[in-house]
Design an enzyme around this catalytic site. Structure first.
Site, short mmCIF file in Angstrom:
data_model
loop_
_atom_site.label_atom_id
_atom_site.label_comp_id
_atom_site.label_asym_id
_atom_site.label_seq_id
_atom_site.Cartn_x
_atom_site.Cartn_y
_atom_site.Cartn_z
N LYS A 8 -3.44 3.41 -15.60
CA LYS A 8 -4.26 4.53 -16.10
C LYS A 8 -3.51 5.83 -15.91
CE LYS A 8 -5.32 6.48 -11.96
NZ LYS A 8 -4.67 7.66 -11.50
N ALA A 39 -2.37 3.87 -10.59
CA ALA A 39 -3.36 2.87 -10.17
C ALA A 39 -2.88 1.42 -10.32
CB ALA A 39 -4.69 3.09 -10.89
N GLY A 40 -1.61 1.20 -10.05
CA GLY A 40 -1.04 -0.14 -10.20
C GLY A 40 -1.76 -1.21 -9.39
N SER A 61 -4.89 -0.92 -8.04
CA SER A 61 -6.31 -0.97 -8.44
C SER A 61 -6.50 -1.78 -9.71
CB SER A 61 -6.84 0.44 -8.69
OG SER A 61 -6.68 1.23 -7.54
N ASP A 115 -10.67 3.81 -7.98
CA ASP A 115 -10.21 3.66 -9.37
C ASP A 115 -10.56 2.29 -9.95
OD1 ASP A 115 -9.02 6.14 -9.33
OD2 ASP A 115 -6.99 5.39 -8.98
P1 ATP Z 1 -3.71 5.16 -7.29
O1 ATP Z 1 -3.38 5.89 -8.59
O2 ATP Z 1 -4.94 4.27 -7.40
O3 ATP Z 1 -3.67 6.03 -6.08
P2 ATP Z 1 -1.03 4.34 -6.99
O4 ATP Z 1 -0.39 4.20 -8.33
O5 ATP Z 1 -0.81 5.65 -6.30
O6 ATP Z 1 -2.55 4.07 -7.12
P3 ATP Z 1 -0.36 1.68 -6.06
O7 ATP Z 1 0.68 1.29 -7.05
O8 ATP Z 1 -1.67 1.01 -6.18
O9 ATP Z 1 -0.54 3.25 -5.98
O10 ATP Z 1 0.29 1.41 -4.61
C1 ATP Z 1 -0.16 2.00 -3.43
C2 ATP Z 1 0.17 1.06 -2.26
O11 ATP Z 1 -0.71 -0.05 -2.32
C3 ATP Z 1 1.56 0.47 -2.35
O12 ATP Z 1 2.45 1.23 -1.64
C4 ATP Z 1 1.41 -0.94 -1.79
O13 ATP Z 1 1.82 -1.01 -0.45
C5 ATP Z 1 -0.08 -1.23 -1.82
N1 ATP Z 1 -0.48 -2.37 -2.70
C6 ATP Z 1 -1.38 -3.30 -2.40
N2 ATP Z 1 -1.57 -4.16 -3.40
C7 ATP Z 1 -0.77 -3.77 -4.42
C8 ATP Z 1 -0.54 -4.26 -5.73
N3 ATP Z 1 -1.17 -5.33 -6.21
N4 ATP Z 1 0.33 -3.59 -6.50
C9 ATP Z 1 0.97 -2.47 -6.01
N5 ATP Z 1 0.78 -1.98 -4.77
C10 ATP Z 1 -0.08 -2.61 -3.97
#
Ligand code: ATP
Length: 290
Positions: free
Chosen positions: A12, A102-103, A105, A138
């Site tokens: 997203k 949100a990878g 989420s 998210d």
């Molecule tokens: P958001 O936008 O929701 O804050 P984000 O893009 O900042 O998400 P994510 O990619 O979700 O962040 O990763 C945050 C942390 O979550 C990572 O550093 C990792 O340790 C942990 N994590 C747990 N499960 C996963 C997963 N399936 N994919 C990626 N990271 C994950």
């Protein structure tokens, strides 16, 4: 026969992020416009023979076991529907981690909807939302995806029709910049909510109409005030991606990823050439439904 299901989990972007005041529970109230894009993780759900839930991922930085939010999503689902766990979850990771996209989420949301299909369970929208809200702010949006306005912590959602026109999304993820979402919110100082409220109301309308000139004038992400100051590379990426004057360019979530919206692929690719030599991963995608 043991079943396998392949599903796609879209990233997203936040087309606008207004961070309001800090709440008693430590979280901030916010307003945002969520949009899913064609940058996806592939998730393969496979009913296994061995008891338990196993996560396999092609990116060694992604945690396996309980620390993986997709694992926790599967555990919640299987427990709620009384299914003995014997499940392999393979994640092919394309969405950059800790990027503001949100990878994690989206993997969790897609595991919930995927398991309902795999085990042929009827799950109501309210039941999905309850499991999703427990997993993270998210996750509820990413159950359905598309275009939505989010408020509260991001879990109160109103869904809208996506713009009719095709929109190209250039996502730029700087190398070696890691932003903690908590650090970002902790260092944020709320500004004039009255002015923001007025311009926020106009963001959704301008975006739905693909009126990029108006959108450029009103769109904002409050967390840029924290992140851009600390990481000049993000500011530089914003300037370069905007340098052709065609794109609407903004940081997504708490960053560090930056996106540009373009109404034409040629304009998008033109803007990308300005980023030559910048230490970053670049993805040329489009907006999409889930
Ligand atoms: P958001 O936008 O929701 O804050 P984000 O893009 O900042 O998400 P994510 O990619 O979700 O962040 O990763 C945050 C942390 O979550 C990572 O550093 C990792 O340790 C942990 N994590 C747990 N499960 C996963 C997963 N399936 N994919 C990626 N990271 C994950």
């Amino acid at each position: 026969m043991k079943k396998t299901l392949i599903v796609q989990a879209p990233a997203k972007i936040n087309i606008g992020l207004w961070v309001k005041n800090r709440r008693q529970d430590g979280f901030h109230d916010l307003e945002t416009i969520f949009q899913t894009i064609s940058l996806t993780d592939n998730i393969i759900l496979h009913e296994g023979f061995e008891p338990g839930i196993r996560i396999i991922c092609d990116n060694k930085n992604v945690p396996t076991g309980e620390d993986n939010i997709a694992f926790r999503a599967a555990r919640i689902f299987l427990k709620k529907y009384g299914i003995e766990p014997a499940l392999d979850i393979k994640i092919e990771k394309r969405i950059p981690m800790a990027a503001g996209l949100a990878g994690g989420s989206t993997d969790a949301a897609t595991v919930l909807t995927g398991l309902a299909k795999l085990y042929e369970r009827t799950v109501t929208p309210a039941e999905f939302m309850e499991m999703a809200a427990f997993l993270g702010s998210d996750v509820p949006f990413l159950i359905k995806g598309g275009l939505a306005r989010g408020s509260g912590r991001g879990e109160k959602l109103e869904f809208y029709d996506m713009p009719r026109n095709q929109i190209i999304v250039v996502v730029v993820m700087p190398n070696d910049v890691s932003v903690s979402t908590k650090w970002c919110y902790d260092n944020y100082t709320p500004g004039n909510n009255e002015i923001k409220s007025r311009s926020f109301e106009m963001i959704l309308e301008a975006y739905q109409k693909c009126d990029f000139e108006s959108l450029k004038k009103v769109v904002f992400n409050d967390l840029e005030s924290v992140t851009l100051q600390r990481y000049p590379l993000i500011q530089r990426i914003k300037e370069l991606l905007s340098s052709t004057g065609d794109g609407v360019v903004l940081m997504s979530g708490s960053g560090p990823s930056v996106f540009g919206l373009f109404d034409d692929k040629r304009k998008a690719l033109n803007a990308v050439t300005a980023l030559r030599g910048v230490p970053a991963q670049i993805f040329v995608e489009r907006i999409c439904k889930k």
